[in-house]
Scaffold this motif. Structure first.
Motif, PDB file in Angstrom:
ATOM      1  N   TRP A 278      35.719  35.144   0.257  1.00 33.05           N
ATOM      2  CA  TRP A 278      36.028  34.236   1.357  1.00 33.05           C
ATOM      3  C   TRP A 278      36.569  35.011   2.561  1.00 33.05           C
ATOM      4  O   TRP A 278      37.168  36.075   2.437  1.00 33.05           O
ATOM      5  N   ASP A 279      36.262  34.467   3.718  1.00 30.50           N
ATOM      6  CA  ASP A 279      36.759  34.963   5.007  1.00 30.50           C
ATOM      7  C   ASP A 279      36.541  36.448   5.227  1.00 30.50           C
ATOM      8  O   ASP A 279      37.365  37.132   5.838  1.00 30.50           O
ATOM      9  N   PHE A 280      35.437  36.981   4.675  1.00 30.61           N
ATOM     10  CA  PHE A 280      34.906  38.297   5.007  1.00 30.61           C
ATOM     11  C   PHE A 280      35.707  39.483   4.472  1.00 30.61           C
ATOM     12  O   PHE A 280      35.264  40.616   4.636  1.00 30.61           O
ATOM     13  N   ASP A 281      36.854  39.243   3.857  1.00 35.38           N
ATOM     14  CA  ASP A 281      37.609  40.390   3.354  1.00 35.38           C
ATOM     15  C   ASP A 281      38.234  40.182   1.985  1.00 35.38           C
ATOM     16  O   ASP A 281      38.765  41.128   1.394  1.00 35.38           O
ATOM     17  N   ALA A 282      38.200  38.957   1.465  1.00 38.59           N
ATOM     18  CA  ALA A 282      38.800  38.674   0.159  1.00 38.59           C
ATOM     19  C   ALA A 282      37.701  38.583  -0.888  1.00 38.59           C
ATOM     20  O   ALA A 282      36.668  37.950  -0.674  1.00 38.59           O
ATOM     21  N   ASP A 283      37.953  39.206  -2.034  1.00 40.60           N
ATOM     22  CA  ASP A 283      36.930  39.292  -3.076  1.00 40.60           C
ATOM     23  C   ASP A 283      37.565  39.135  -4.444  1.00 40.60           C
ATOM     24  O   ASP A 283      38.586  39.770  -4.754  1.00 40.60           O
ATOM     25  N   GLY A 284      36.963  38.264  -5.269  1.00 46.10           N
ATOM     26  CA  GLY A 284      37.375  38.102  -6.655  1.00 46.10           C
ATOM     27  C   GLY A 284      36.197  38.355  -7.566  1.00 46.10           C
ATOM     28  O   GLY A 284      35.102  37.839  -7.340  1.00 46.10           O
ATOM     29  N   ARG A 285      36.396  39.155  -8.595  1.00 44.53           N
ATOM     30  CA  ARG A 285      35.301  39.556  -9.472  1.00 44.53           C
ATOM     31  C   ARG A 285      35.169  38.603 -10.652  1.00 44.53           C
ATOM     32  O   ARG A 285      36.166  38.246 -11.302  1.00 44.53           O
ATOM     33  N   GLY A 286      33.927  38.195 -10.934  1.00 43.73           N
ATOM     34  CA  GLY A 286      33.623  37.414 -12.118  1.00 43.73           C
ATOM     35  C   GLY A 286      33.004  38.292 -13.181  1.00 43.73           C
ATOM     36  O   GLY A 286      33.386  39.451 -13.354  1.00 43.73           O
ATOM     37  N   SER A 287      32.011  37.767 -13.901  1.00 41.02           N
ATOM     38  CA  SER A 287      31.370  38.544 -14.966  1.00 41.02           C
ATOM     39  C   SER A 287      30.439  39.591 -14.358  1.00 41.02           C
ATOM     40  O   SER A 287      30.114  39.562 -13.174  1.00 41.02           O
ATOM     41  N   ALA A 288      29.998  40.520 -15.203  1.00 41.55           N
ATOM     42  CA  ALA A 288      29.077  41.578 -14.774  1.00 41.55           C
ATOM     43  C   ALA A 288      27.624  41.179 -14.983  1.00 41.55           C
ATOM     44  O   ALA A 288      26.733  42.030 -14.937  1.00 41.55           O
ATOM     45  N   SER A 289      27.371  39.891 -15.198  1.00 41.86           N
ATOM     46  CA  SER A 289      26.022  39.426 -15.481  1.00 41.86           C
ATOM     47  C   SER A 289      25.049  39.775 -14.360  1.00 41.86           C
ATOM     48  O   SER A 289      25.377  39.684 -13.180  1.00 41.86           O
ATOM     49  N   SER A 290      23.842  40.168 -14.745  1.00 43.60           N
ATOM     50  CA  SER A 290      22.800  40.459 -13.755  1.00 43.60           C
ATOM     51  C   SER A 290      21.587  39.542 -13.924  1.00 43.60           C
ATOM     52  O   SER A 290      20.631  39.641 -13.166  1.00 43.60           O
ATOM     53  N   GLY A 291      21.636  38.663 -14.908  1.00 43.86           N
ATOM     54  CA  GLY A 291      20.526  37.742 -15.136  1.00 43.86           C
ATOM     55  C   GLY A 291      20.775  36.391 -14.494  1.00 43.86           C
ATOM     56  O   GLY A 291      21.647  36.236 -13.630  1.00 43.86           O
TER      57      GLY A 291
ATOM     58  N   THR B  27      28.238  26.271  11.213  1.00 42.41           N
ATOM     59  CA  THR B  27      27.273  27.375  11.089  1.00 42.41           C
ATOM     60  C   THR B  27      27.508  28.455  12.144  1.00 42.41           C
ATOM     61  O   THR B  27      26.665  29.327  12.331  1.00 42.41           O
ATOM     62  N   ARG B  28      28.649  28.420  12.805  1.00 44.18           N
ATOM     63  CA  ARG B  28      28.949  29.448  13.804  1.00 44.18           C
ATOM     64  C   ARG B  28      29.243  30.771  13.106  1.00 44.18           C
ATOM     65  O   ARG B  28      30.076  30.822  12.199  1.00 44.18           O
ATOM     66  N   PRO B  29      28.585  31.848  13.493  1.00 41.42           N
ATOM     67  CA  PRO B  29      28.884  33.154  12.888  1.00 41.42           C
ATOM     68  C   PRO B  29      30.351  33.523  13.075  1.00 41.42           C
ATOM     69  O   PRO B  29      30.910  33.386  14.155  1.00 41.42           O
ATOM     70  N   GLY B  30      30.973  33.954  11.998  1.00 43.60           N
ATOM     71  CA  GLY B  30      32.373  34.333  12.036  1.00 43.60           C
ATOM     72  C   GLY B  30      33.326  33.262  11.600  1.00 43.60           C
ATOM     73  O   GLY B  30      34.533  33.503  11.491  1.00 43.60           O
ATOM     74  N   SER B  31      32.844  32.041  11.332  1.00 45.02           N
ATOM     75  CA  SER B  31      33.743  30.963  10.919  1.00 45.02           C
ATOM     76  C   SER B  31      34.139  31.122   9.453  1.00 45.02           C
ATOM     77  O   SER B  31      33.479  31.789   8.668  1.00 45.02           O
ATOM     78  N   SER B  32      35.238  30.478   9.073  1.00 40.87           N
ATOM     79  CA  SER B  32      35.768  30.563   7.715  1.00 40.87           C
ATOM     80  C   SER B  32      34.748  30.078   6.682  1.00 40.87           C
ATOM     81  O   SER B  32      33.946  29.173   6.952  1.00 40.87           O
ATOM     82  N   TYR B  33      34.809  30.660   5.507  1.00 41.03           N
ATOM     83  CA  TYR B  33      33.905  30.265   4.433  1.00 41.03           C
ATOM     84  C   TYR B  33      34.499  30.665   3.093  1.00 41.03           C
ATOM     85  O   TYR B  33      35.457  31.451   3.009  1.00 41.03           O
ATOM     86  N   ALA B  34      33.912  30.138   2.039  1.00 45.61           N
ATOM     87  CA  ALA B  34      34.142  30.617   0.671  1.00 45.61           C
ATOM     88  C   ALA B  34      32.803  30.538  -0.044  1.00 45.61           C
ATOM     89  O   ALA B  34      32.014  29.611   0.177  1.00 45.61           O
ATOM     90  N   SER B  35      32.527  31.513  -0.895  1.00 47.18           N
ATOM     91  CA  SER B  35      31.235  31.539  -1.579  1.00 47.18           C
ATOM     92  C   SER B  35      31.383  32.089  -2.989  1.00 47.18           C
ATOM     93  O   SER B  35      32.268  32.899  -3.271  1.00 47.18           O
ATOM     94  N   VAL B  36      30.507  31.624  -3.849  1.00 47.47           N
ATOM     95  CA  VAL B  36      30.347  32.178  -5.194  1.00 47.47           C
ATOM     96  C   VAL B  36      28.926  32.694  -5.274  1.00 47.47           C
ATOM     97  O   VAL B  36      27.976  31.949  -4.999  1.00 47.47           O
ATOM     98  N   MET B  37      28.750  33.975  -5.617  1.00 46.92           N
ATOM     99  CA  MET B  37      27.401  34.540  -5.585  1.00 46.92           C
ATOM    100  C   MET B  37      27.132  35.470  -6.762  1.00 46.92           C
ATOM    101  O   MET B  37      28.050  36.041  -7.355  1.00 46.92           O
ATOM    102  N   LEU B  38      25.840  35.578  -7.047  1.00 41.48           N
ATOM    103  CA  LEU B  38      25.336  36.580  -7.982  1.00 41.48           C
ATOM    104  C   LEU B  38      24.819  37.739  -7.147  1.00 41.48           C
ATOM    105  O   LEU B  38      23.924  37.560  -6.319  1.00 41.48           O
TER     106      LEU B  38
END
Length: 502
Positions: free
Chosen positions: A148-161, A127-138
Motif C-alpha cells: 500500500w501507498d507505494f512503500d509499505a510491503d507485507g509478505r504472504g506465501s511463496a506460492s508461484s502457481g 484513478t489519479r496516478p499517485g493516489s493512495s491504494y492497497a493491493s494484494v498481488m501474486l
C-alpha cells in the motif's frame, strides 16, 4: 609512574605538540573551510528539473513514485470485499544486454517486491496516478504480497502457481487474504492507506515494470528502459456490489529518474466470466538516484588534502628536528607513542571533519533547494534524519582515518613529500581509475582502497546508475575499507618503529 597514569600524560604531550605549531592549527582550520567552500561551489553548479516534468508522479506521502498499470475496476462506497482467483501469470523473457545507440548496456537487477511483474486486486482513491491504494498481488518470482501507498510491503506465501486473493475493507483498514483452493484462507496482513475516502475504485490489475539497462564508465553514465508486459487470467471474480467492470490504463508515461521512459497501457478481454488482462508499468517507489547529501559533502576531497599534509608532517617533523629521540627517551615503549599520536590526530581530524561536513551540509542544502532539488523529487533532508546523521559521522570518521594513514606513511617513509604524495595517490588514484572503468568493475577497487571511503557521504543505497564509482558500494563498506587501511598502515609503522633507530 604507572602505565595508566603515564598514557594520559603522553596524550597531553602529543596534543601540545599538535596545537603548538601555528601553521598546523591554521591548516586544520583550513581543512574545514576547504570542505565547506568547495561543497558550496559544487552545490551552486548543480541543478535538476526533475519536478518540472509533466509526467512526474508524487505519492500520498510526497515522495516520487511510479503508478502505471492496467486496471479493471468499478466504483464502490463503504465497506466491501473483493475475491478473485489468479489462474495464471506469464511474463516476457528479458535480455541480459541491449544496445541503445552506441552504448552496450547491462540489465539492472532490482529484487524489490515493487519491481516484480504482478497480478492482483486493488482498492484505490480514484484513478489519479499517485493516489493512495492497497493491493494484494501474486508476483512473478516472489510469491504473494500485500502492498500500500507505494512503500509499505507485507509478505504472504511463496506460492508461484494459481492463487485465490481476497481484499476486505472495514472503515480505514484494508485486510489481505490468500488461499490455495478458495476454501481455507490465510491472512497476509492489514494496511492503512493514508487517504482512502468512502467512495473508491476497486478491481483487479496487471503491472509489469520496464526493464532498466545501464551503462557507466569514462566519466559518464546512462540509463535506458525497455517496456515489458505481463498477461494474467482472472476468474471467480466476486464483488457484492455487482457493478460493471471497465478496463483502463492508469498512468501516462512511467520513467526512472530523469532518464528513459515507458508508455503505460494494456487491454482486457472477457469470456464466460473469466478475464484475461495484459498490463505494463510499475507501482512502487521511484526516487532519483542523485543524492543531495552526497552533493552537499563533495568538498570533503579538498579537506582531505589538508588533513593528509597534517598527518604526515605530524610524524616527519620530529625526525627532521631530532625531537623523536627525546620523545622515545621519555617513553621507551614506542607502540604507546604511536597509539598516542594516532588518537590525538584521529580525534582532532574527526572533529575538524565533522565541523566541515556539518557546515557544508548547512550551507549547501539551501543552495541545492533553489536549484531544483525540492519535493517531491527530493524531500528536504534534516540533520536529525538517520541517513543524514550517519553520512555526517562516517564522513568525519573517513577524514580522520585518512589523516591517520598519512601519519603512518610519514613514520614509515620519514620523508614528507613522498609520504604526502603516496597518501594523496591512494585516495585520488582509485577515484580517477574508477571513473574510467566501465560497469560495476570499479566496485572491488572501492572495497579495497581509501577511495571507497567516499561512499560514506551517501545517504541513499548503492547504485550503478551514477558515474561516481563510490556510489557502487554502501557507506559501511567504505568505512570498513578505510578502517582496514588504518589498521594495516599503523601495524607496519609500529613494526618499523621497533626495528629501526630513531
Amino acid at each position: 609512574m604507572s602505565a595508566r597514569e603515564s598514557f594520559p600524560r603522553l596524550l597531553l604531550a602529543e596534543w601540545t605538540k599538535l596545537r603548538s605549531v601555528r601553521r598546523w592549527v591554521i591548516t586544520l582550520l583550513g581543512a574545514a573551510v576547504l570542505t565547506i567552500g568547495l561543497s558550496y561551489l559544487a552545490a551552486s553548479g548543480s541543478r535538476t528539473n526533475i519536478n518540472e516534468h509533466a509526467e512526474f508522479v508524487g505519492g500520498p506521502h510526497g515522495d516520487p513514485v511510479a503508478d502505471a498499470f492496467y486496471f479493471v475496476h468499478q466504483q464502490v462506497t463503504g465497506d466491501t470485499t473483493l475475491t478473485v482467483r489468479v489462474a495464471s501469470l506469464t511474463t516476457e523473457p528479458f535480455r541480459r544486454d541491449v544496445s541503445m545507440g552506441s552504448d552496450r548496456m547491462t540489465r539492472l537487477e532490482d529484487r524489490s517486491p515493487f519491481a516484480q511483474p504482478a497480478a492482483g486486486i486493488m482498492i484505490k482513491d480514484g484513478t489519479r496516478p499517485g493516489s493512495s491504494y492497497a493491493s494484494v498481488m501474486l508476483t512473478a518470482t516472489q510469491g504473494v504480497h500485500l502492498q500500500w501507498d507505494f512503500d509499505a510491503d507485507g509478505r504472504g506465501s511463496a506460492s508461484s502457481g494459481a492463487r485465490w486473493l481476497r481484499l476486505v475493507r472495514s472503515g480505514a483498514t484494508i485486510t489481505g487474504y490468500e488461499s490455495a483452493d478458495g476454501a481455507g484462507w490465510q491472512k497476509i496482513g492489514t494496511a492503512t492507506p493514508k487517504n482512502l475516502p468512502s467512495t473508491v475504485e476497486i478491481g483487479f490489475y496487471v503491472s509489469s515494470p520496464a526493464t532498466v539497462y545501464t551503462s557507466r564508465g569514462g566519466g559518464n553514465s546512462s540509463v535506458g528502459e525497455q517496456p515489458t508486459s505481463a498477461r494474467a487470467a482472472f476468474d471467480n471474480v466476486r464483488l457484492g456490489s455487482g457493478g460493471t467492470w471497465r478496463g483502463e490504463a492508469i498512468g501516462g508515461e512511467d520513467r526512472l529518474g530523469e532518464k528513459g521512459g515507458v508508455r503505460g497501457g494494456g487491454q482486457v478481454t472477457e469470456a464466460d466470466g473469466a478475464y484475461t488482462v495484459v498490463g505494463t508499468g510499475k507501482v512502487g517507489p521511484r526516487p532519483p538516484d542523485d543524492d543531495m547529501v552526497e552533493i552537499a559533502l563533495v568538498g570533503v576531497v579538498a579537506g582531505l588534502m589538508a588533513l593528509i599534509a597534517i598527518g604526515v608532517l605530524y610524524a616527519t617533523s620530529e625526525y627532521r628536528r631530532g625531537m623523536i629521540r627525546t620523545t622515545f627517551a621519555a617513553t621507551p615503549r614506542r607502540g604507546r607513542v604511536l597509539a598516542a599520536k594516532a588518537i590525538v590526530l584521529g580525534t582532532t581530524s574527526f572533529l575538524v571533519g565533522l565541523a566541515g561536513a556539518v557546515g557544508a551540509f548547512v550551507l549547501a542544502i539551501p543552495v541545492l533547494r533553489t536549484h531544483g532539488f525540492t519535493p517531491p523529487g527530493f524531500p528536504r533532508p534534516s540533520l536529525l534524519d538517520g541517513p543524514v546523521l550517519r553520512a555526517l559521522l562516517l564522513t568525519a570518521a573517513f577524514m580522520a582515518g585518512v589523516a591517520v594513514v598519512g601519519l603512518a606513511m610519514g613514520l614509515l617513509l620519514r620523508h614528507s613529500a613522498a609520504a604526502i604524495t603516496i597518501t594523496v595517490v591512494l585516495v585520488l588514484g582509485p577515484l580517477i581509475i574508477g571513473m574510467i572503468l566501465p560497469g560495476s568493475s570499479p566496485r572491488w577497487l572501492m572495497y579495497t582502497t581509501l577511495a571507497g571511503g567516499m561512499a560514506t557521504q551517501r545517504a541513499k543505497p548503492p547504485t550503478i546508475t551514477l558515474a561516481e564509482p563510490w556510489a557502487l558500494i554502501g557507506p559501511w563498506a567504505g568505512a570498513g575499507a578505510v578502517a582496514a587501511w588504518v589498521a594495516v598502515t599503523l601495524g607496519l609503522a609500529w613494526w618499523q618503529l621497533r626495528r629501526r633507530d630513531a
